[in-house]
Design a protein around this motif. Structure first.
Motif, PDB file in Angstrom:
ATOM      1  N   ARG A   1      50.858  43.893  34.322  1.00 21.17           N
ATOM      2  CA  ARG A   1      49.822  43.890  33.279  1.00 21.17           C
ATOM      3  C   ARG A   1      50.006  42.727  32.303  1.00 21.17           C
ATOM      4  NH1 ARG A   1      46.784  48.533  33.307  1.00 21.17           N
ATOM      5  NH2 ARG A   1      46.257  48.413  31.101  1.00 21.17           N
TER       6      ARG A   1
ATOM      7  N   THR B   1      42.088  35.961  37.193  1.00 20.66           N
ATOM      8  CA  THR B   1      42.843  36.859  38.077  1.00 20.66           C
ATOM      9  C   THR B   1      41.904  37.928  38.617  1.00 20.66           C
ATOM     10  OG1 THR B   1      43.480  38.295  36.235  1.00 20.66           O
ATOM     11  CG2 THR B   1      45.012  36.525  36.836  1.00 20.66           C
TER      12      THR B   1
ATOM     13  N   ARG C   1      42.101  33.851  32.557  1.00 17.75           N
ATOM     14  CA  ARG C   1      43.189  33.634  33.523  1.00 17.75           C
ATOM     15  C   ARG C   1      42.700  33.544  34.968  1.00 17.75           C
ATOM     16  NH1 ARG C   1      48.629  36.564  31.309  1.00 17.75           N
ATOM     17  NH2 ARG C   1      48.103  36.509  29.101  1.00 17.75           N
TER      18      ARG C   1
ATOM     19  N   ALA D   1      48.479  39.856  34.106  1.00 20.47           N
ATOM     20  CA  ALA D   1      47.016  39.969  34.045  1.00 20.47           C
ATOM     21  C   ALA D   1      46.462  39.648  32.663  1.00 20.47           C
ATOM     22  CB  ALA D   1      46.596  41.380  34.449  1.00 20.47           C
ATOM     23  N   GLY D   2      47.283  39.782  31.627  1.00 21.07           N
ATOM     24  CA  GLY D   2      46.820  39.558  30.263  1.00 21.07           C
ATOM     25  C   GLY D   2      46.403  40.819  29.542  1.00 21.07           C
ATOM     26  N   PHE D   3      46.659  41.979  30.149  1.00 25.39           N
ATOM     27  CA  PHE D   3      46.306  43.251  29.508  1.00 25.39           C
ATOM     28  C   PHE D   3      47.308  43.643  28.425  1.00 25.39           C
ATOM     29  CE2 PHE D   3      44.394  44.509  33.853  1.00 25.39           C
ATOM     30  CZ  PHE D   3      43.249  43.796  33.577  1.00 25.39           C
TER      31      PHE D   3
ATOM     32  N   MET E   1      41.920  41.875  40.124  1.00 24.70           N
ATOM     33  CA  MET E   1      42.778  43.056  40.004  1.00 24.70           C
ATOM     34  C   MET E   1      42.259  44.173  40.906  1.00 24.70           C
ATOM     35  SD  MET E   1      45.381  43.961  37.774  1.00 24.70           S
ATOM     36  CE  MET E   1      46.308  45.449  37.463  1.00 24.70           C
TER      37      MET E   1
ATOM     38  N   PRO F   1      42.549  38.192  29.434  1.00 21.64           N
ATOM     39  CA  PRO F   1      42.356  38.327  30.886  1.00 21.64           C
ATOM     40  C   PRO F   1      41.226  37.462  31.437  1.00 21.64           C
ATOM     41  CG  PRO F   1      42.720  40.484  29.904  1.00 21.64           C
ATOM     42  CD  PRO F   1      42.596  39.512  28.766  1.00 21.64           C
ATOM     43  N   ASN F   2      40.116  37.356  30.704  1.00 23.85           N
ATOM     44  CA  ASN F   2      38.965  36.613  31.228  1.00 23.85           C
ATOM     45  C   ASN F   2      39.187  35.104  31.248  1.00 23.85           C
ATOM     46  OD1 ASN F   2      38.848  36.603  28.361  1.00 23.85           O
ATOM     47  ND2 ASN F   2      36.666  36.082  28.415  1.00 23.85           N
TER      48      ASN F   2
END
Length: 372
Positions: free
Chosen positions: A58, A88, A86, A61-63, A90, A83-84
């Motif tokens: 996580r 990625t 990066r 992911a940047g969460f 999921m 997250p937006n």
């Protein structure tokens, strides 16, 4: 035709720490962890519940924001990027499909957010569904699909945006055993064909061993060992790694003779020779050593076959293609033996419980391990 394939992204993680809470309630989930995941690699984070693997995923992911340390994609620092930013993809354990949308609409969701033009969007959706063998189900709703089909749709949705990094969080854990087995090779092929750097979290040892390019085995927020599945299984560095990755026998033995070519170990029942291929730094001459020996590296033999110890067969469990034997050897814990193709004409011996037997260790598969 558009292609889902990418060049792959290198992930560099340095001195990463994540602490939840503060003061007396502080809990360290990830503890000064560093690793590099190579472009296009299918990399597994493996470990028991609470070891920090999902927290680490996580953060990639940047969460979740790290407490300390850095995360970089191809040298670009993304430690605190949302997250937006990066790119990625999921895949979650619970599929997370929109129930009111068709399969095609679910897969297209990320492309709609990115405002991809319709002709390109339609082509990419078809390509992604074809990659996961779900193109025939494009107009169905999620409740018309099996669990395995839903998970493949979730994978297509992650792939269609052409992510730099694909992240999978226990994607097969909600499926039955047969379906998990069927999907393992499919997912590996899809990930490798795409060339996308993939980080896959699981607690399932068989998943990691059968699918990964490399595995990081975690405990208490720290990496205990990184390597290929074969390296971790055949040459575990610690007791924890040996026991977590399948069945093993842990034997206390003292070296009585050490040469460049072999080590002779002594136990109460006698002596046996080893030619360790790894972990010689854990070998203490003249002291008790902890040895890991996998059940399939041990055979029941006649006494004249050499490198054997006497014992008594306690029980045998017949499993069709294999038989599991449990043997009592003086001064050792009960020894587990996995015999392939038992009771075949070529099998050396066919003992019954209570019989005296001789146990042979394969010299190259005797591995000294750290006691941690």
């Amino acid at each position: 035709m558009l292609s889902l394939a990418t060049m792959g992204t290198r992930i560099t993680i340095e001195n990463l720490v994540k602490v939840f809470g503060s003061g007396s309630t502080a809990a360290t989930a990830v503890d000064d962890l560093s690793l590099t995941i190579e472009p296009g690699e299918l990399f597994f984070l493996l470990g028991p519940s609470g070891c920090g693997k999902t927290t680490l995923l996580r953060m990639i992911a940047g969460f979740i924001d790290p407490t300390k340390g850095t995360i970089a994609f191809d040298g670009n620092d993304v430690t605190h990027a949302p997250p937006n930013k990066r790119n990625t993809g999921m895949v979650f354990q619970s599929y997370a499909l929109w129930p009111h949308m068709t399969v095609a609409q679910n897969v297209a969701f990320g492309l709609n957010v990115r405002k991809v033009p319709n002709p390109e969007k339609d082509q990419r959706v078809i390509e992604a569904l074809t990659a996961v063998q779900m193109e025939k189900y494009a107009q169905r709703k999620p409740n018309q699909l099996s669990g395995g089909q839903q998970q493949r749709v979730a994978l297509a949705r992650a792939l269609v945006i052409k992510p730099d990094v694909l992240l999978l969080d226990e994607p097969l854990s909600n499926l039955d055993a047969k379906l998990r087995n069927d999907l393992r090779l499919q997912i590996r092929k899809i990930c490798k064909d795409s060339g996308i750097t993939t980080v896959y979290v699981t607690h399932d040892q068989k998943e990691a061993l059968s699918m990964a390019d490399r595995v990081a085995l975690l405990r208490d927020g720290q990496i205990m060992q990184i390597g290929t599945p074969r390296e971790l299984y055949r040459a575990p560095k610690t007791r924890f790694v040996a026991e977590f990755l399948g069945e093993t026998n842990l034997i206390e033995a003292k070296p009585s003779e050490v040469t460049p070519d072999r080590v002779q170990f002594e136990v109460e029942a006698g002596s046996f020779n080893a030619t360790p291929q790894a972990n010689m730094e854990y070998l203490s001459n003249g002291e008790q050593n902890l040895l890991s020996i996998r059940p399939e590296a041990i055979r029941l033999r006649r006494p004249e076959d050499g490198n054997t110890l006497p014992g008594k067969l306690l029980e045998t469990t017949y499993l069709g293609e294999t038989a599991q034997h449990l043997v009592e050897i003086k001064g050792c814990p009960p020894i587990k033996i996995a015999e392939m193709n038992p009771y075949s004409p070529s099998s050396a011996v066919h003992p019954e419980p209570g019989d005296s037997v001789w146990v042979e260790f394969q010299p190259g598969d005797i591995v000294p391990v750290d006691r941690r």
